[in-house]
Write an enzyme that holds these catalytic residues in place. Sequence first.
Site, mmCIF file in Angstrom:
data_model
loop_
_atom_site.group_PDB
_atom_site.id
_atom_site.type_symbol
_atom_site.label_atom_id
_atom_site.label_comp_id
_atom_site.label_asym_id
_atom_site.label_seq_id
_atom_site.Cartn_x
_atom_site.Cartn_y
_atom_site.Cartn_z
ATOM 1 N N LYS A 112 0.844 -1.208 0.000
ATOM 2 C CA LYS A 112 0.000 0.000 0.000
ATOM 3 C C LYS A 112 0.876 1.254 0.000
ATOM 4 O O LYS A 112 0.546 2.245 -0.643
ATOM 5 C CB LYS A 112 -0.921 0.045 1.231
ATOM 6 C CG LYS A 112 -1.922 -1.068 1.298
ATOM 7 C CD LYS A 112 -3.090 -0.836 0.363
ATOM 8 C CE LYS A 112 -4.100 -1.954 0.540
ATOM 9 N NZ LYS A 112 -4.966 -2.197 -0.571
ATOM 10 N N LYS A 195 -7.538 -14.582 -12.062
ATOM 11 C CA LYS A 195 -8.751 -15.033 -11.380
ATOM 12 C C LYS A 195 -9.826 -13.955 -11.386
ATOM 13 O O LYS A 195 -9.527 -12.770 -11.544
ATOM 14 C CB LYS A 195 -8.420 -15.465 -9.955
ATOM 15 C CG LYS A 195 -7.890 -14.366 -9.063
ATOM 16 C CD LYS A 195 -7.792 -14.867 -7.633
ATOM 17 C CE LYS A 195 -7.740 -13.696 -6.677
ATOM 18 N NZ LYS A 195 -7.929 -14.049 -5.290
ATOM 19 N N LYS A 198 -12.948 -8.530 -7.905
ATOM 20 C CA LYS A 198 -13.849 -7.377 -7.913
ATOM 21 C C LYS A 198 -13.212 -6.176 -8.601
ATOM 22 O O LYS A 198 -13.890 -5.219 -8.915
ATOM 23 C CB LYS A 198 -14.346 -7.054 -6.522
ATOM 24 C CG LYS A 198 -13.292 -6.647 -5.554
ATOM 25 C CD LYS A 198 -13.974 -6.243 -4.257
ATOM 26 C CE LYS A 198 -13.327 -6.874 -3.075
ATOM 27 N NZ LYS A 198 -14.116 -7.682 -2.247
HETATM 28 P P1 AMP Z 1 -12.146 -10.465 -2.064
HETATM 29 O O1 AMP Z 1 -13.336 -10.191 -2.886
HETATM 30 O O2 AMP Z 1 -10.884 -10.525 -2.875
HETATM 31 O O3 AMP Z 1 -12.035 -9.610 -0.824
HETATM 32 O O4 AMP Z 1 -12.323 -11.947 -1.528
HETATM 33 C C1 AMP Z 1 -13.310 -12.328 -0.624
HETATM 34 C C2 AMP Z 1 -13.250 -13.839 -0.487
HETATM 35 O O5 AMP Z 1 -13.547 -14.476 -1.731
HETATM 36 C C3 AMP Z 1 -11.882 -14.385 -0.058
HETATM 37 O O6 AMP Z 1 -12.069 -15.484 0.817
HETATM 38 C C4 AMP Z 1 -11.251 -14.857 -1.343
HETATM 39 O O7 AMP Z 1 -10.323 -15.902 -1.138
HETATM 40 C C5 AMP Z 1 -12.473 -15.324 -2.144
HETATM 41 N N1 AMP Z 1 -12.231 -15.116 -3.581
HETATM 42 C C6 AMP Z 1 -12.166 -13.924 -4.211
HETATM 43 N N2 AMP Z 1 -11.952 -14.097 -5.542
HETATM 44 C C7 AMP Z 1 -11.874 -15.446 -5.735
HETATM 45 C C8 AMP Z 1 -11.668 -16.274 -6.893
HETATM 46 N N3 AMP Z 1 -11.531 -15.745 -8.109
HETATM 47 N N4 AMP Z 1 -11.625 -17.608 -6.709
HETATM 48 C C9 AMP Z 1 -11.799 -18.161 -5.497
HETATM 49 N N5 AMP Z 1 -11.998 -17.444 -4.371
HETATM 50 C C10 AMP Z 1 -12.048 -16.105 -4.486
#
Ligand code: AMP
Length: 332
Positions: A112, A195, A198
């Site tokens: 950051k 992957k 968001k």
């Molecule tokens: P985030 O949206 O990155 O804050 O992720 C929130 C949760 O969703 C976390 O537990 C991540 O490990 C899971 N997660 C986010 N993106 C993926 C993805 N493309 N595949 C699997 N798990 C995901």
Amino acid sequence: MKDIVVSGARPTGNLHLGNYLGAVKQFVKMQDAYTCFFFIADYHSLTTHPNPKDLHNDARTVLIEYLAAGVDPEKVTLYLQSDLPQIPELYLFLNMHAYVGELERVPTFKEKVRTQPDNVNAGLLTYPTLMAADILMHKGTKVPVGKDQEQHLEMARVFARRFNNLYGKEILPEPIAFNMGNELVKVPGLNGAGKMSKSDDGSTAIFLKDTPKELSKKIMRAVTDTGPTEPNQPKAEGVANLFTLMGYVSTPEVVAHFETEYNEMRVRYGDMKKQLAEDMANYLTPIREKIEDLSKNDAYLKKVAEDGAEKARESAKKTIDEIRSVIGFKSF
Ligand code: AMP
């Protein structure tokens, strides 16, 4: 000792298929096996100074989508972090024993500092103590986290151990990372690489709230290649990603059919995408319909949030009373 699972998510927009398969679906399994505390980490989101108008709506969105995806407030304690006055209190106590040097060495903090030098606030530096407060508040022993959070969890263990050693009492258990079942899933997006995330623009992530029409539009535009030029050719990443997504939502027969078509160089990506869009819509429609229903049911959301806050505060009060007492606070 009974295992206590604690997990939170920052309210930063709609949940996508990666969030669902990688996290929320796990929660739904965990809720039948453990005592679970799932929370919406709205204090954590303040490090990026959200617009006041968005703060509540974003938390509401996550609450709705958790419920729609199957998190059951009768089985778990589901609450907003900001409904617990004990969180900032424990955060303060932990900060008194957290050293600036160790916080500055956390890789996500260093990242950051590099990427947003204009907003290196103290909240960012102390992100690991706030996260530790969330977990230790309920004496959490198991935390479902991805690899990226393992360092933060290690800090929570350090803080718990340090606190216990300092006061000579085993008050706070050291939490460990965990997931139910076998391998961690990594859900790909539709942009041909990496992957689903968001930070993808809305056109390459599949959201739980997407209508069949929106799904079809996104999937039909997914990145592929010009088609195989020899039998059994290794797949380009975008093509492999479509097969991976199919694996989650289509029947094994459908996947096998398109595998054969690909290996025998007959595949028509248009047909494959049409099938994927249809199967994805069938997979997500029950969740989307629940999202739509819940969005209209403010009375129910209020009840869930209030009941969750009450249950969470009860658990938090127990821990904080114990902590205040060992630190030496006494009433006159
Ligand atoms: P985030 O949206 O990155 O804050 O992720 C929130 C949760 O969703 C976390 O537990 C991540 O490990 C899971 N997660 C986010 N993106 C993926 C993805 N493309 N595949 C699997 N798990 C995901």
